[in-house]
Structures are given as structure tokens and as C-alpha cells.
Write an enzyme that holds these catalytic residues in place. Structure first.
Site, PDB file in Angstrom:
ATOM      1  N   HIS A 133      40.559  19.164  30.116  1.00  0.00           N
ATOM      2  CA  HIS A 133      41.819  19.101  30.692  1.00  0.00           C
ATOM      3  C   HIS A 133      42.822  20.040  29.994  1.00  0.00           C
ATOM      4  CE1 HIS A 133      45.667  17.245  31.777  1.00  0.00           C
ATOM      5  NE2 HIS A 133      45.097  16.836  32.869  1.00  0.00           N
ATOM      6  N   ASP A 210      38.943  12.903  23.934  1.00  0.00           N
ATOM      7  CA  ASP A 210      39.838  12.471  24.830  1.00  0.00           C
ATOM      8  C   ASP A 210      39.164  11.638  25.884  1.00  0.00           C
ATOM      9  OD1 ASP A 210      41.443  12.507  27.247  1.00  0.00           O
ATOM     10  OD2 ASP A 210      41.495  14.638  27.480  1.00  0.00           O
ATOM     11  N   GLN A 213      39.161   9.364  31.103  1.00  0.00           N
ATOM     12  CA  GLN A 213      38.341   9.235  32.101  1.00  0.00           C
ATOM     13  C   GLN A 213      37.433   8.344  31.627  1.00  0.00           C
ATOM     14  OE1 GLN A 213      39.539   9.593  35.005  1.00  0.00           O
ATOM     15  NE2 GLN A 213      41.183  11.263  34.573  1.00  0.00           N
ATOM     16  N   LYS A 236      45.857   4.976  33.690  1.00  0.00           N
ATOM     17  CA  LYS A 236      44.549   5.225  34.079  1.00  0.00           C
ATOM     18  C   LYS A 236      43.671   3.983  34.114  1.00  0.00           C
ATOM     19  CE  LYS A 236      44.357  10.206  33.188  1.00  0.00           C
ATOM     20  NZ  LYS A 236      45.116  10.744  34.302  1.00  0.00           N
ATOM     21  N   CYS A 374      44.359  20.218  36.460  1.00  0.00           N
ATOM     22  CA  CYS A 374      44.697  20.654  35.232  1.00  0.00           C
ATOM     23  C   CYS A 374      43.515  21.161  34.392  1.00  0.00           C
ATOM     24  CB  CYS A 374      45.526  19.460  34.535  1.00  0.00           C
ATOM     25  SG  CYS A 374      46.897  19.053  35.340  1.00  0.00           S
TER      26      CYS A 374
HETATM   27  N1  C6P Z   1      44.307  13.908  34.254  1.00  0.00           N
HETATM   28  C1  C6P Z   1      43.818  13.902  36.800  1.00  0.00           C
HETATM   29  O1  C6P Z   1      44.282  13.742  37.910  1.00  0.00           O
HETATM   30  P1  C6P Z   1      48.384  11.820  30.844  1.00  0.00           P
HETATM   31  O2  C6P Z   1      48.736  12.867  31.860  1.00  0.00           O
HETATM   32  O3  C6P Z   1      48.779  12.149  29.396  1.00  0.00           O
HETATM   33  O4  C6P Z   1      48.091  10.509  31.195  1.00  0.00           O
HETATM   34  O5  C6P Z   1      46.507  12.196  30.865  1.00  0.00           O
HETATM   35  C2  C6P Z   1      46.232  13.707  30.791  1.00  0.00           C
HETATM   36  C3  C6P Z   1      44.805  13.820  30.672  1.00  0.00           C
HETATM   37  C4  C6P Z   1      44.062  14.118  29.539  1.00  0.00           C
HETATM   38  N2  C6P Z   1      42.665  14.256  29.689  1.00  0.00           N
HETATM   39  C5  C6P Z   1      41.997  14.036  30.817  1.00  0.00           C
HETATM   40  C6  C6P Z   1      40.558  13.992  30.867  1.00  0.00           C
HETATM   41  C7  C6P Z   1      42.832  13.755  31.801  1.00  0.00           C
HETATM   42  O6  C6P Z   1      41.931  13.391  33.074  1.00  0.00           O
HETATM   43  C8  C6P Z   1      43.988  13.655  31.897  1.00  0.00           C
HETATM   44  C9  C6P Z   1      44.707  13.516  33.150  1.00  0.00           C
HETATM   45  C10 C6P Z   1      44.936  13.195  35.682  1.00  0.00           C
HETATM   46  O7  C6P Z   1      42.775  14.229  36.467  1.00  0.00           O
HETATM   47  C11 C6P Z   1      46.046  14.013  35.949  1.00  0.00           C
HETATM   48  S1  C6P Z   1      46.245  15.796  35.944  1.00  0.00           S
END
Ligand code: C6P
Length: 416
Positions: A133, A210, A213, A236, A374
Site C-alpha cells: 500500500h 503492515d 488487512q 478496519k 492506493c
Molecule cells: N487500505 C483500502 O481500501 P489507514 O488509512 O492508515 O487506516 O490504512 C492504510 C493502509 C495501510 N496498509 C494497508 C495494507 C492498507 O490496506 C491500508 C488501507 C484501504 O485498501 C484504504 S486505501
């Protein structure tokens, strides 16, 4: 994740009872029952989380770590209780290893700006993967521009796996950090983070995982993985927005400089100079997201009451069924078929832009995400500018997988 995904039969999981916990799932969109398939972007909230936050504001709210009065002490107990809850959830050694942030993005930026700036030197290398991401790419690019370090990227195979052979060739004594997703937000691929960590440690590199997910879909054990940093976002995991977690090995956190300066992160302040509090306070300048932390603790209680293994078993059944139905539709291309895989299905439909797919599905009440998610480098890898993505949570059903596939068949008929 790094545990067996299926321990309880999915049939023991009462998804209709689970759905009743989520008020929003009962609403209609465009006159149709909502089919929510965008939990990877942000999950819906159970009444247990909503009520906990509401009651906290109504009965226990005050600022933390400051007041000498009962209410502030009570709010502090709840906030620090949430930290202990996260510690147990990740199996960290001590709550001092748990930093609250605004989300995974801030957690990664914190590591890059503190550990990164203090540790890396020109010529050092940071290893990423091609499925990251943007949150796990851009902070390292910013560090690279500032410090002259080199970013190396482990390629992604055609079926969406992390290419282990390439990884081994990229690792060297110059590698300072390996930063990898535990689960791809586009492909759903579960990466072998335990093995990735062992190989990185063998060349003396640190590892950041990270886990955005991963945490909603299975048990995560940072001690078993043995990583140095692990990050995720509360929203999430069925918790509030505005709260995230950085797990860091205590010795590293102690050695790292602070991220932001301000109240609550200091030991002492004078105009001659200031000294820092110990972790976690050193990294939590200013008034934190108090009610959000309490809400995150309620979300952890909620998923643990269902059982993460049971959630994983249920989701696996639904995702497998949805995958079979989508694969049978003419013109559908599935991206990321490698196993093991978590609850994400990315696809394209020949001749139809993913945004058009999402718009037509929305009219049927089916909410999916379309775009680059992203993860633009991954889109480039697969030669597409965007995909449609259905992502599943603990409340999704086979009937919803049917609604998705039926709506997609309608799209195929319109454009086919
Ligand atoms: N992915 C998706 O629709 P934040 O925005 O900080 O809560 O998370 C960022 C982020 C970082 N790593 C991974 C693997 C992610 O999936 C995400 C967020 C969302 O896939 C929003 S772009």
C-alpha cells in the site's frame, strides 16, 4: 495468518446473529438491501463498539494522565486498559511496546521519521514488496530522498505471491529494514511474514509488518512472527476511526527519538532543554484519541467473542464461493489467485471500466471499491490502471456473494 486458519467448522458460526449486531447493515441503498463488500477500506461497527463509546462519553470521559480527580483517573484506567487489551491481542511482551497512533499510516511514518532518521545512512537499503500500500512505500521514499538510502522491491509473481527467490537475492549486509504487508489489500495474498522476518534477521535487518488487512481475519502473534514493528488501524477491525497501533520491540522504542514534541511525552521541560518520558508516552504527544482507544478495546472484545479462527473459517467459505461464482462469468479476470489468501477479491471485466462496474453494482445495493486501491505499483505490475475489489468481513454471507455475482452478470450482459 501465522496460525491455522480453519479450526471450527464454518457451519457453527451464526452469521445472521452476527449481522444483527451491525445496525447499518439493515439499511437499504437505492431501494435495495445493502450488500457491503468494502470492509478492507473500512469495516462497519457493531452495536457493542458504538454503545461502549457512547457510554464512555456519557459516564467516564475526561482527559487522561493529567487529572488528580476520580473521573480522569477512571478515563486513564480505560485508556491504559485498552493498551493492555491490544498487547494481549498481539501477544506483545509488555504494554510498553504498544503505541497508540491515528492509524497504520501514522504508525509507519512514525517509524520512518524516528527509527529511520536515527538509524539509516547513505547507501543503506530498505526492502519493500511490489504489493505494498502507498502507506508502506511513500514514507520510505521520503526517507530515501533525505538520507540517500536505496529502496529494493521484491517482485510479485503472476498469481500474486511474494517472490521468495528474489527476496533472498535482494537481502544483504546493506539491508537495514524489510517493510512488508502481512496481507495484500488488493490481492488478499497472505505473506509468509515469519519466514521473511527470520531471513531479514539473519542479515541483521529489522522488520516492519503492515498488518492492516491481517488483524481482522485471523490471530496475529508478534512474538511468533518475531518482527520488530507491527502496525494496524482500528477502523478496519470494526473499531473507530482515528486510532491505530504501532507495536515496537521495547529496546528499539527506548532507543528511538520522539516523533512529535508536546504535552505528555516529556519527563521534564525547561528553556534550557527537555527530556523524554519512556515509551509508550514518548510517542504519544498531546491529548490522545481516548474514546477511540476505548472503542478499539471493545472491537477486540467483539472479534474475540466470536473467535478469530471461527471468523477466518466463515470468511474463507464465503470468499471461496464468491471466487467460484465470479470466475464463471465471461470476461472476468481475477487478480491474485495464490493461496493462502484472505478476504479480498480483485477483478476486472473485459471492456468495462472498474468505476463503471462499481457504479452499476451500487444501483443494485452492492458496495464495492474500484480504483488503484492506493497500490499503484501493483496496478502497473498487472498492466491495469484500476480493478474492482470486493472485500469481505465477518458479517458477509453466501447470499451476498450471489448478489455480487448476479449484479456482475447484469453488467456483463449490458456491455457484453
Ligand atoms: N487500505 C483500502 O481500501 P489507514 O488509512 O492508515 O487506516 O490504512 C492504510 C493502509 C495501510 N496498509 C494497508 C495494507 C492498507 O490496506 C491500508 C488501507 C484501504 O485498501 C484504504 S486505501
Amino acid at each position: 495468518m501465522n496460525v491455522v486458519l480453519q479450526t471450527l467448522p464454518a457451519s457453527l458460526y451464526d452469521v445472521n446473529r452476527v449481522r444483527a449486531d451491525f445496525p447499518l447493515l439493515g439499511r437499504k441503498v437505492h431501494g435495495r438491501p445493502l450488500v457491503f463488500l468494502d470492509s478492507a477500506a473500512s469495516a462497519q461497527k457493531p452495536v457493542q463498539v458504538i454503545e461502549t463509546v457512547k457510554t464512555f462519553y456519557e459516564t467516564e470521559y475526561a482527559n487522561v494522565h493529567r487529572g488528580a480527580y476520580w473521573l480522569s483517573e477512571q478515563a486513564t484506567r480505560r485508556y491504559e486498559g485498552a493498551r493492555e487489551k491490544v498487547r494481549a491481542f498481539l501477544n506483545a511482551r509488555t504494554a510498553r511496546e504498544i503505541i497508540f497512533t491515528r492509524g497504520a499510516t501514522e504508525s509507519i511514518n512514525l517509524v520512518a521519521a524516528t527509527w529511520g532518521r536515527a538509524t539509516v545512512q547513505a547507501g543503506d537499503e530498505v526492502v519493500l514488496t511490489g504489493l505494498e500500500h502507498h502507506s508502506n512505500i511513500v514514507p520510505w521514499q521520503m526517507l530515501a530522498a533525505e538520507k540517500g538510502i536505496v529502496l529494493k522491491v521484491v517482485p510479485v509473481t503472476e498469481d500474486g505471491r511474494f517472490d521468495w527467490e528474489s527476496y533472498e537475492t535482494l537481502l544483504s549486509s546493506r539491508t537495514r529494514l524489510v517493510a512488508v504487508a502481512h496481507v495484500s489489500n488488493v490481492l488478499g495474498t497472505i505473506l509468509p511474514v515469519q519466514d521473511i522476518t527470520a531471513a531479514a534477521h539473519a542479515v541483521g535487518a529489522k522488520v516492519l509488518v503492515d498488518g492492516c488487512q491481517a488483524v481482522p481475519h485471523g490471530v496475529v502473534d508478534v512474538r511468533a512472527i518475531d518482527c520488530d514493528f507491527y502496525v494496524f488501524s482500528g477502523h478496519k477491525l470494526y473499531g473507530p476511526t482515528g486510532i491505530g497501533v504501532l507495536y515496537g520491540r521495547e529496546a528499539l522504542l527506548r532507543a528511538m527519538p520522539p516523533y512529535q514534541g508536546g504535552g505528555d511525552m516529556i519527563a521534564s521541560v525547561s528553556f534550557e532543554g527537555s527530556t523524554w518520558a519512556a515509551p509508550p508516552q514518548k510517542f504519544e504527544a498531546g491529548t490522545p484519541a481516548i474514546a477511540q482507544a476505548v472503542g478499539l478495546a471493545a472491537a477486540i472484545d467483539y472479534v474475540e467473542s466470536l473467535g478469530l479462527e471461527s471468523i477466518a473459517a466463515h470468511e474463507t467459505t464465503v470468499v471461496q464461493y464468491a471466487t467460484e461464482r465470479l470466475a464463471a462469468i465471461k470476461g472476468v479476470r481475477l487478480l491474485g489467485t495464490a493461496k493462502p489468501k484472505a478476504s479480498v477479491i480483485s477483478f476486472t471485466l473485459a471492456g468495462v471500466h472498474p468505476h463503471d462496474i462499481a457504479t452499476i453494482l451500487d444501483r443494485e445495493g452492492v458496495a464495492i471499491r474500484a480504483g488503484h486501491h492506493c497500490a499503484q505499483p501493483l496496478m502497473q505490475r498487472f498492466g491495469v490502471s484500476a480493478t474492482a475489489r470486493a472485500s469481505f468481513g465477518l458479517y458477509n454471507t453466501r447470499a451476498e456473494a450471489d448478489a455480487l455475482a448476479d449484479a456482475l452478470e447484469t453488467v456483463q450482459r449490458i456491455f457484453g
